[in-house]
Design a protein around this motif. Structure first.
Motif, PDB file in Angstrom:
ATOM      1  N   ARG A   1      11.394   6.096   4.581  1.00 17.59           N
ATOM      2  CA  ARG A   1      11.343   5.322   3.072  1.00 17.59           C
ATOM      3  C   ARG A   1      10.313   6.271   2.136  1.00 17.59           C
ATOM      4  N   ALA A   2       9.007   6.718   3.008  1.00 20.27           N
ATOM      5  CA  ALA A   2       8.194   7.124   2.436  1.00 20.27           C
ATOM      6  C   ALA A   2       8.370   8.595   1.694  1.00 20.27           C
TER       7      ALA A   2
ATOM      8  N   ASN B   1       6.048   6.567  -3.100  1.00 19.76           N
ATOM      9  CA  ASN B   1       4.853   6.780  -2.315  1.00 19.76           C
ATOM     10  C   ASN B   1       3.944   7.435  -3.275  1.00 19.76           C
ATOM     11  N   ALA B   2       2.684   6.974  -3.500  1.00 24.36           N
ATOM     12  CA  ALA B   2       1.945   7.794  -4.329  1.00 24.36           C
ATOM     13  C   ALA B   2       1.315   8.857  -3.609  1.00 24.36           C
TER      14      ALA B   2
ATOM     15  N   PRO C   1       0.827  -1.212  -0.031  1.00 26.12           N
ATOM     16  CA  PRO C   1       0.067  -0.152   0.144  1.00 26.12           C
ATOM     17  C   PRO C   1       0.912   1.132   0.125  1.00 26.12           C
ATOM     18  N   THR C   2       2.152   1.063   0.265  1.00 21.97           N
ATOM     19  CA  THR C   2       2.843   2.323   0.368  1.00 21.97           C
ATOM     20  C   THR C   2       3.696   2.642  -0.805  1.00 21.97           C
ATOM     21  N   SER C   3       3.460   1.937  -1.769  1.00 17.47           N
ATOM     22  CA  SER C   3       4.141   2.184  -3.074  1.00 17.47           C
ATOM     23  C   SER C   3       3.046   2.414  -4.402  1.00 17.47           C
ATOM     24  N   ALA C   4       1.942   2.284  -4.247  1.00 17.89           N
ATOM     25  CA  ALA C   4       1.027   2.557  -5.441  1.00 17.89           C
ATOM     26  C   ALA C   4      -0.317   3.339  -4.948  1.00 17.89           C
ATOM     27  N   ALA C   5      -0.886   4.061  -6.201  1.00 23.45           N
ATOM     28  CA  ALA C   5      -2.080   4.723  -5.837  1.00 23.45           C
ATOM     29  C   ALA C   5      -3.332   3.656  -5.909  1.00 23.45           C
TER      30      ALA C   5
END
Lengths: 272, 491, 315
Positions: free
Chosen positions: B112-113, B120-121, B39-43
């Motif tokens: 990271r975010a 992150n989106a 969940p932390t790298s796509a919209a």
């Protein structure tokens, strides 16, 4: 039997082309106006074939949709014939040469591509719409006509009237145009009718997956797609556009088969 | 290991015996399949729809009503200047791989975010963070560049859930979180299965197993629910089928609110829609009721500005854009476009846009505005409309919560450039006093409604169709999630 | 024969090269960026750039082409942009649905077409013949996705004999899996069976006119006996050719039917991949299908040439 088929086919074909032409000047109801309150009405006196999810008259939509189907399929077959036949004649005239080889290999190549996926790709590149549907269907008609023309032309090249023309010093291309092409006319009319019916099916399939003519232009395939979630509430929405496709294609196929038998008894065979 | 497996098996067997009385399996239908499971790298909302609150948890979390509640952070202290947040993590929280949650994981996640190469989106959520430090195992200090009244809200998003460095490599295929469910398996193109996490820190889930089945086609969704192949279908895609479910005692239909403001977006930078008179004419030409009825079969709440009606600060401004074709024609004449004009209407895939677009086109034609409809895939829409700004009109639902701030970005796709609004937005971001925030929000809503930036249509509603015996499902959708932690079968 | 084979192999190679170039170039100009699609409307431009870099999208097109071709030669189809798993695995997964579906439909089509075609040919001109030919006319003309919708309405929603779509999966048992493929297979088979019936009938009628059949008849065989003992075998060449064509069509052409029944097959994979701009998946699947057709054609050509030396000269 085949005479009856031809008559039935001609009647159906005339019915649909007549409806398409009539829709240019008159339809029972305006299809651009939406009447949400009257949506999904079953067939009745006010609307012979009922209304759709926006309250539009389905009969009128089918009439205008016939126009879209016929236009797309006709132009697509025109493209296929216009490009395929000259290529086929050229290949036959240069039989065994490198030009023949390239044209025929090119044909094989087009045939090797999965047609529907290519149509999807074409619309992904250029956007969905009637014009791109025409191109997608047209491309796959080219090799059909090229092969047909080449095959028939090859057998004509051995005929005496062609030999006579060659003796008279006419060039290969001139012979192709003056002597071969006219003798292909019947064959092309028959195949053209068949391809036309396949074109209508293809257009319906493309617009069913949303890649054909865009709204507000009605098309049979999209009417079916729109009706899909409502099929258990309003089956008439799915029934009539589907029947329209079925009957139009059936009519053209019967006409094609009938014409084949009538125009050229030597070609009498049922295989397609 | 073997012993562990044996006891787990024994446990499973007793549970199964108990499950014979109370059903403990659930199959949830969803329209979209996640592309991957991070969940932390796509919209993709589809990722949160499966994993948020079930598998992954953040420092804070959204409740069913949209409130921000403590999550992995039990409590927090905020410095007087509003810049320093000290989070106290819960004790004894374990990731599904058995490792313990500590402050280092939080530092890792937030760093990271907001990193240079972050994927992150919603990177903007973390943009205000100046530094993140672990004070001890369970204490994290986050320092912001300037006070931000929305920081705790930001940390509740699915894009801010806490992940561990140990499992980050394979997170896209095998997500490891701290939630009440752990990931079991994924049959791509078909389903994802979760199972109860026996070592959960909080109240254990009541379901043993939850399967998410992906059914993109609305007709197929209808048939699957009718055949009871799936027990619940949140965001049910065909509102036209709801009356049939309501009439059937086997099912319950829940209709809730979402954060999705559905707008007829206009290109504020390109003529003729750069003219406020023309935009006003468009706004008065459209009949929200007919659009909601025709596209959503009546679902939704009319809106007059870009704000969720269930929010306490919402003001009803629909009167500013009442359906009035006569006025619309007058306004067009006033703008020198008495003969109307032609523009494009580009529509993304959802049915609210496709169906709504056909109705909007008919309504606009009625006042003399011709539209060329183009149906686009999402990728094309992003390229042409969102990034390329090559459009006249488009219909889209803005599903991010509290996103009125997009009107302060002149390069945002509808290109609304108002110094006054931008000043209001700047004031909001540093204001922490609730009453003043409320005042500013009202002013912002009014500004964009009076400028008729977009045609404001309706707040998207979320219908959930479920087995009548299911309890504990979320009705509203304050964020994209299918929180199953409190779901159970009534006996 | 060797020289003919070498020439055909050469043209096979050129065809594959041209096909790969066409596919790659077509997808190069497709508007839409997979990274932007993945990250959605709130993404910062530098986030999109970071993802593009990770996906290898910022490299020059010729390099990416060479990578793709080179990888495929070694059986490596690359990594999907959206799913981030090897494309080869995804294709294999989808083939588990598409291949059995195509075979199922082909089997149905053959099982219908053989008896129907033989029956009609045997009773040429009778009511049976007219009836069979009439039904095949309908079968060819019916849009198969519409037929599929009607079947869903009747058999899934009203009668509930079948589920409306989806694939049960092979791990739920052979019968359950076959059951979920039944309606789609029937929808696919109907037009194919109609075409095949017509081909079968006319191929039989053609051979029935040949001299050796007349000889057989003269020796006292009935029309039916002559048909079964002699004509059938000779009619198989055109029939098998058509079956071969139909198989490759079914493998790729089921895309609309897969959509109606939401089956996780190859066609739908391509469809979804195009809308997500997962171009590496699109390229690889299309290339694979083209490869299959070209190679099958090559094999057929060689087989014909082997059987009939006259064909080696030219075609």
């Amino acid at each position: 039997m085949s005479r009856m088929g031809l008559i039935a086919g001609a009647v159906l074909t005339l019915l649909f082309s007549g409806a398409a032409v009539l829709s240019l000047v008159w339809v029972p109801h305006d299809i651009e106006a939406m009447h949400i309150a009257e949506r999904m009405q079953p067939p009745g006196a006010a609307h012979l074939l009922g209304t759709d999810h926006f309250g539009r008259d389905i009969l009128s939509m089918i009439m205008v949709g016939a126009r879209t189907s016929i236009a797309v399929a006709l132009v697509a077959v025109g493209i296929g014939m216009g490009l395929g036949v000259p290529l086929g004649l050229l290949a036959a005239a240069r039989r065994g040469g490198w030009l023949d080889e390239i044209i025929m290999r090119g044909n094989d190549l087009i045939f090797a591509f999965p047609s529907l996926l290519i149509a999807v790709m074409i619309t992904a590149v250029f956007g969905a719409g009637a014009v791109n549907a025409i191109i997608a269907i047209g491309i796959f008609n080219i090799p059909v006509f090229a092969r047909l023309a080449r095959g028939a032309a090859l057998s004509l090249w051995t005929r005496e009237f062609v030999l006579a023309a060659r003796v008279a010093g006419k060039g290969r291309l001139r012979i192709s145009a003056e002597h071969i092409l006219p003798n292909l006319a019947n064959l092309l009319i028959v195949q053209g009718t068949i391809q036309f019916s396949l074109g209508i099916l293809a257009e319906a399939g493309l617009s069913y997956v949303g890649l054909g003519a865009q709204p507000p232009v009605p098309s049979w395939g999209r009417m079916l797609a729109d009706s899909q979630t409502m099929i258990s509430m309003a089956p008439h929405m799915a029934l009539f556009p589907g029947l329209a496709i079925l009957l139009a294609v059936l009519g053209l196929n019967l006409t094609g088969d009938g014409l084949r038998d009538w125009l050229d008894p030597r070609l009498r065979r049922e295989a397609r | 290991m073997k012993v562990l497996a044996m006891t787990a098996l024994a446990g499973a067997m007793t549970l199964a015996a108990w499950g014979a009385e109370a059903k403990s399996d659930l199959v949830v239908g969803l329209q979209l399949e996640p592309p991957h499971l991070d969940p932390t790298s796509a919209a993709a909302g589809a990722i949160d729809q499966v994993l948020y609150a079930n598998v992954f948890e953040g420092l804070t979390r959204f409740g069913p009503d949209g409130s921000v509640n403590p999550g992995l952070a039990e409590s927090w202290d905020i410095s007087d200047d509003g810049r320093v947040y000290t989070f106290h993590l819960r004790e004894g929280v374990q990731f599904h791989d058995g490792s313990a949650l500590d402050a280092g994981d939080v530092v890792f996640t937030l760093d990271r975010a907001r990193a240079e190469d972050s994927q992150n989106a919603q990177k903007a959520l973390f943009a205000g963070i100046e530094s993140v430090e672990a004070l001890d195992d369970l204490k994290v200090r986050v320092t912001l560049a300037q006070p931000d009244g929305g920081f705790l809200f930001n940390m509740a998003w699915g894009d801010a859930v806490i992940v561990a460095p140990e499992s980050i490599e394979s997170i896209k295929q095998r997500p490891v979180g701290t939630g009440a469910f752990r990931f079991k398996d994924w049959v791509q193109g078909d389903r994802i299965t979760l199972e109860r996490n026996p070592g959960y820190w909080g109240e254990a889930a009541r379901l043993d197993r939850a399967t998410f089945k992906f059914i993109s086609d609305p007709t197929a969704a209808f048939a699957a629910v009718m055949a009871e192949d799936v027990h619940a279908f949140p965001f049910y895609p065909a509102p036209e089928n709801l009356p049939q479910f309501e009439a059937d005692a086997r099912f319950q239909v829940l209709v809730g609110s979402t954060e999705g403001e559905t707008v007829l977006a206009m290109n504020n930078a390109a003529p003729p829609l750069d003219n406020p008179l023309v935009r006003r004419a468009v706004a008065h030409a459209i009949d929200r009721k007919a659009i909601m009825e025709g596209a959503m079969f009546g679902l939704g709440t009319p809106i007059g500005t870009h704000f969720a009606p269930h929010h306490p600060d919402y003001v009803d401004l629909t009167f500013l854009s009442d359906y009035d074709p006569e006025l619309s024609r007058q306004l067009l004449a006033e703008a020198g476009l008495g003969d109307g004009f032609t523009t494009t209407l580009k529509l993304p895939p959802p049915s609210y846009a496709r169906r709504g677009g056909e109705i909007v086109a008919a309504q606009l034609r009625n006042v003399g505005i011709e539209t060329e409809i183009t149906n686009l895939e999402w990728a094309q829409w992003l390229e042409e409309v969102f990034r390329g700004k090559d459009f006249g009109l488009t219909i889209v639902s803005h599903t991010e919560p509290m996103d009125i701030g997009i009107y302060a970005r002149p390069d945002y796709y509808f290109q609304y450039d108002s110094a006054e609004f931008q000043a209001l937005n700047a004031a909001l971001s540093t204001e922490t006093d609730p009453e003043k925030r409320s005042e500013i929000l009202v002013a912002m809503q009014t500004r964009i409604a009076e400028d008729h930036v977009n045609g404001f249509l309706f707040q998207l509603a979320v219908p959930t169709v479920a087995d009548a015996r299911l309890r504990g499902l979320w009705v509203d959708a304050p964020t994209q999630a299918t929180d199953l932690t409190g779901v159970y079968w009534e006996e | 024969m060797l020289r003919y084979g070498a020439r055909r192999a050469m043209s096979l190679f050129v065809s594959l090269l041209v096909a790969s170039l066409v596919i790659f170039l077509a997808l190069e100009i497709v508007p839409g960026d997979p990274a932007a699609y993945m990250l959605g409307i709130n993404a910062e431009p530098d986030t999109v750039a970071a993802l593009r870099a990770e996906l290898g999208l910022n490299r020059a097109a010729p390099l990416r082409y060479l990578d793709w071709i080179g990888g495929m030669l070694q059986g490596d189809f690359g990594i999907s942009y959206t799913y981030r798993t090897p494309v080869a695995g995804m294709i294999a997964e989808r083939l588990k649905v598409s291949l059995p579906l195509a075979l199922y439909a082909l089997a149905l089509s053959t099982l219908i077409a053989f008896p129907a075609g033989i029956w009609a040919a045997q009773r040429r001109g009778s009511a049976v013949d007219v009836g069979v030919m009439g039904v095949t006319q309908l079968g060819v003309a019916i849009p198969n996705f519409w037929f599929a919708m009607l079947m869903v309405l009747v058999f899934a929603i009203n009668l509930r004999w079948f589920s409306a779509g989806g694939f049960a999966g092979w791990d739920s048992g052979f019968l359950a899996a076959m059951k979920s493929l039944t309606l789609p297979a029937v929808a696919l088979a109907l037009p194919q069976a109609s075409i095949l019936t017509r081909v079968m009938r006319s191929a039989l009628l053609d051979t029935l006119g040949e001299d050796y059949i007349r000889t057989a008849r003269a020796k006292g065989l009935t029309r039916g006996q002559a048909l079964r003992r002699h004509a059938l075998r000779n009619a198989m060449i055109p029939v098998l050719t058509i079956i071969g064509l139909q198989f490759s069509f079914l493998l790729a052409g089921a895309i609309i039917i897969e959509n109606v029944f939401f089956l996780p097959g190859l066609g739908r994979l391509v469809f979804q991949a195009i809308s997500a701009r997962d171009l590496i998946v699109v390229e690889s699947v299309v290339m694979l299908l083209v490869f299959a057709v070209i190679v099958v054609n090559f094999a057929v050509d060689l087989a014909y040439a082997w059987v009939d030396p006259r064909l080696r000269g030219e075609r």
